[in-house]
Write a protein that holds these residues in place. Sequence first.
Motif, PDB file in Angstrom:
ATOM      1  N   ALA A 105      12.715  -5.848  11.445  1.00 32.63           N
ATOM      2  CA  ALA A 105      11.668  -4.837  11.577  1.00 32.63           C
ATOM      3  C   ALA A 105      12.187  -3.486  11.081  1.00 32.63           C
ATOM      4  CB  ALA A 105      11.232  -4.721  13.040  1.00 32.63           C
ATOM      5  N   ASP A 106      11.257  -2.605  10.693  1.00 31.16           N
ATOM      6  CA  ASP A 106      11.659  -1.272  10.220  1.00 31.16           C
ATOM      7  C   ASP A 106      12.478  -0.546  11.277  1.00 31.16           C
ATOM      8  OD1 ASP A 106      10.371  -1.697   7.839  1.00 31.16           O
ATOM      9  OD2 ASP A 106       8.533  -0.619   8.408  1.00 31.16           O
ATOM     10  N   ALA A 107      12.116  -0.744  12.552  1.00 37.18           N
ATOM     11  CA  ALA A 107      12.839  -0.062  13.629  1.00 37.18           C
ATOM     12  C   ALA A 107      14.290  -0.519  13.695  1.00 37.18           C
ATOM     13  CB  ALA A 107      12.142  -0.315  14.968  1.00 37.18           C
ATOM     14  N   GLU A 108      14.538  -1.805  13.417  1.00 33.45           N
ATOM     15  CA  GLU A 108      15.911  -2.318  13.444  1.00 33.45           C
ATOM     16  C   GLU A 108      16.729  -1.772  12.283  1.00 33.45           C
ATOM     17  OE1 GLU A 108      14.436  -6.446  15.576  1.00 33.45           O
ATOM     18  OE2 GLU A 108      14.686  -6.313  13.409  1.00 33.45           O
ATOM     19  N   VAL A 109      16.077  -1.621  11.124  1.00 32.98           N
ATOM     20  CA  VAL A 109      16.753  -1.017   9.976  1.00 32.98           C
ATOM     21  C   VAL A 109      17.062   0.443  10.276  1.00 32.98           C
ATOM     22  CG1 VAL A 109      16.561  -0.420   7.538  1.00 32.98           C
ATOM     23  CG2 VAL A 109      15.663  -2.610   8.359  1.00 32.98           C
ATOM     24  N   ASP A 110      16.085   1.151  10.877  1.00 33.40           N
ATOM     25  CA  ASP A 110      16.296   2.565  11.235  1.00 33.40           C
ATOM     26  C   ASP A 110      17.452   2.710  12.219  1.00 33.40           C
ATOM     27  OD1 ASP A 110      14.181   3.314   9.633  1.00 33.40           O
ATOM     28  OD2 ASP A 110      12.716   3.348  11.273  1.00 33.40           O
ATOM     29  N   GLU A 111      17.505   1.820  13.178  1.00 35.11           N
ATOM     30  CA  GLU A 111      18.586   1.871  14.182  1.00 35.11           C
ATOM     31  C   GLU A 111      19.939   1.681  13.522  1.00 35.11           C
ATOM     32  OE1 GLU A 111      20.030  -0.657  18.127  1.00 35.11           O
ATOM     33  OE2 GLU A 111      17.938  -0.802  17.439  1.00 35.11           O
ATOM     34  N   VAL A 148      20.705  -2.859   3.951  1.00 32.98           N
ATOM     35  CA  VAL A 148      20.800  -3.015   5.405  1.00 32.98           C
ATOM     36  C   VAL A 148      19.842  -4.094   5.879  1.00 32.98           C
ATOM     37  CG1 VAL A 148      20.353  -1.884   7.616  1.00 32.98           C
ATOM     38  CG2 VAL A 148      21.639  -0.688   5.843  1.00 32.98           C
ATOM     39  N   SER A 149      18.612  -4.073   5.351  1.00 34.04           N
ATOM     40  CA  SER A 149      17.623  -5.075   5.731  1.00 34.04           C
ATOM     41  C   SER A 149      18.104  -6.477   5.367  1.00 34.04           C
ATOM     42  CB  SER A 149      16.286  -4.786   5.036  1.00 34.04           C
ATOM     43  OG  SER A 149      15.320  -5.741   5.399  1.00 34.04           O
TER      44      SER A 149
END
Length: 477
Positions: A141-147, A278-279
């Motif tokens: 998810a985008d949030a996991e990439v952001d983290e 990262v993704s």
Amino acid sequence: MQVTEINAQGLKREFQVLLAAQELEERLTNELSGMKDKVQLKGFRPGKVPVAHLRKVYGRSVMAEVVQNAVNEANRQIVTDNGLKLALEPQVEFPTDQAEVEKALDAKGDLAFKVALEVMPSFELADLSDVSLTKLVAKPADAEVDEALERMAGQSRPFTEREEGAEAQSGDRVTIDFVGRIDGEEFQGGKGEGIDLELGSGSFIPGFEEQLVGAKVGDNRLVKVTFPAEYGAEHLAGKDAEFDVTVTKIQAAGEAKIDDELAKSMGMESLEKLREAVSEAIGRDFEAASRRRLKKELLDALDGKYAFELPPSLVAQEFAAVWAQVEQDLKTRGKTFEDEDTTEEKAQAEYRKIAERRVRLGLVLAQVGESADIKVSDEEVNQALIARVRQFPGQEQQVWDFYRKNAQALAELRAPLFEEKVVDHVLGQVKLVEEPVSKEALFADEDDDDTTGGKPADKAEAKGESKTDAKTEAKAD
């Protein structure tokens, strides 16, 4: 040479081998005759040493070779004539009567010895058309990439020295010298100079960093901590310790920026490219977790399909390895079987079942691989070796040479490659359904799949691995 089967129970076979005195004499004479042109003895011209003299000088040592060659020949004959696949190397038992052995070594008496074998079980491969498995699939998810990007930025953020007299705060980086003591005595690894430590990072022993908050440059502090019971160094685990700490520098953390500059510092062209990388990395982690769960489910299904006698020595060998790990785990954590709400006897019975499962699945996968003519190429082994070598920076040549000179070590690299290929083959024979799930669902209770209910256990078994025996795999490959 006369070979007679004298016992056959289950997977165990026992043979009696008889070497008559006349045959021993003939074998010894042939060996000594072959030495005439190779041996140089004082007083004799090359090739003119009498066999009788050679026998007097070398008889016993040559007879030892004769007997060993006969044992090897008998073992090969037993395996070939009876079409056997061995579980382990044959066990040879010579007579206990020393006088009888002496007569045989002098070729004045027969030599009779026993060969004990354990053979591989014979079983038919099961039909898997009725097996249905679910593969859990999670997308980053985008949030996991952001983290992940936030963590990377945090690790790359700049630090600037605080003004004179400033107190260290959580998040600051302090440079320290320290000396650790247990019961007033310094201990190995407890001393350091010029060590950078980010307060609040949790990288030191629990309780250590918190006691440096508020310190100033030049301060000396006595830090009191207790090493965790599960601490890696056994001589420190669970011990109370004191550290004399001197703070030599305090630096404040700058802003953690997630931008193109961060990407370039990571070797990427832009932030967009870094996000993609990262993704993809997170996706590979998810795929690995999905593979572990699917493999565990597959092996559970296979385990339910087969029931056959197992070679006792293979089970004992596997149990010994599993049990050693259990005992080491308990020792490291300072626990007993009573602490785990069990007894040693119950735990042994439980782990013996794990050993039996692993041996059974190893044999099944080996036979599947043999039936499907699955091979592991030298190139694939080389790639695995290169990956292993890279895990030891600075020691690459030594690690490379170790594996190249050690056939068993190379076999241990080959075995998991073979197993993964076999697993892929078997997955092609079952019904496979993909189920989209969240990251939390994918990783939920991943270590609770172990049959021991979370007690100290073999983590490979918990993750569903069968640990195919390298020798078994080599025979199938």
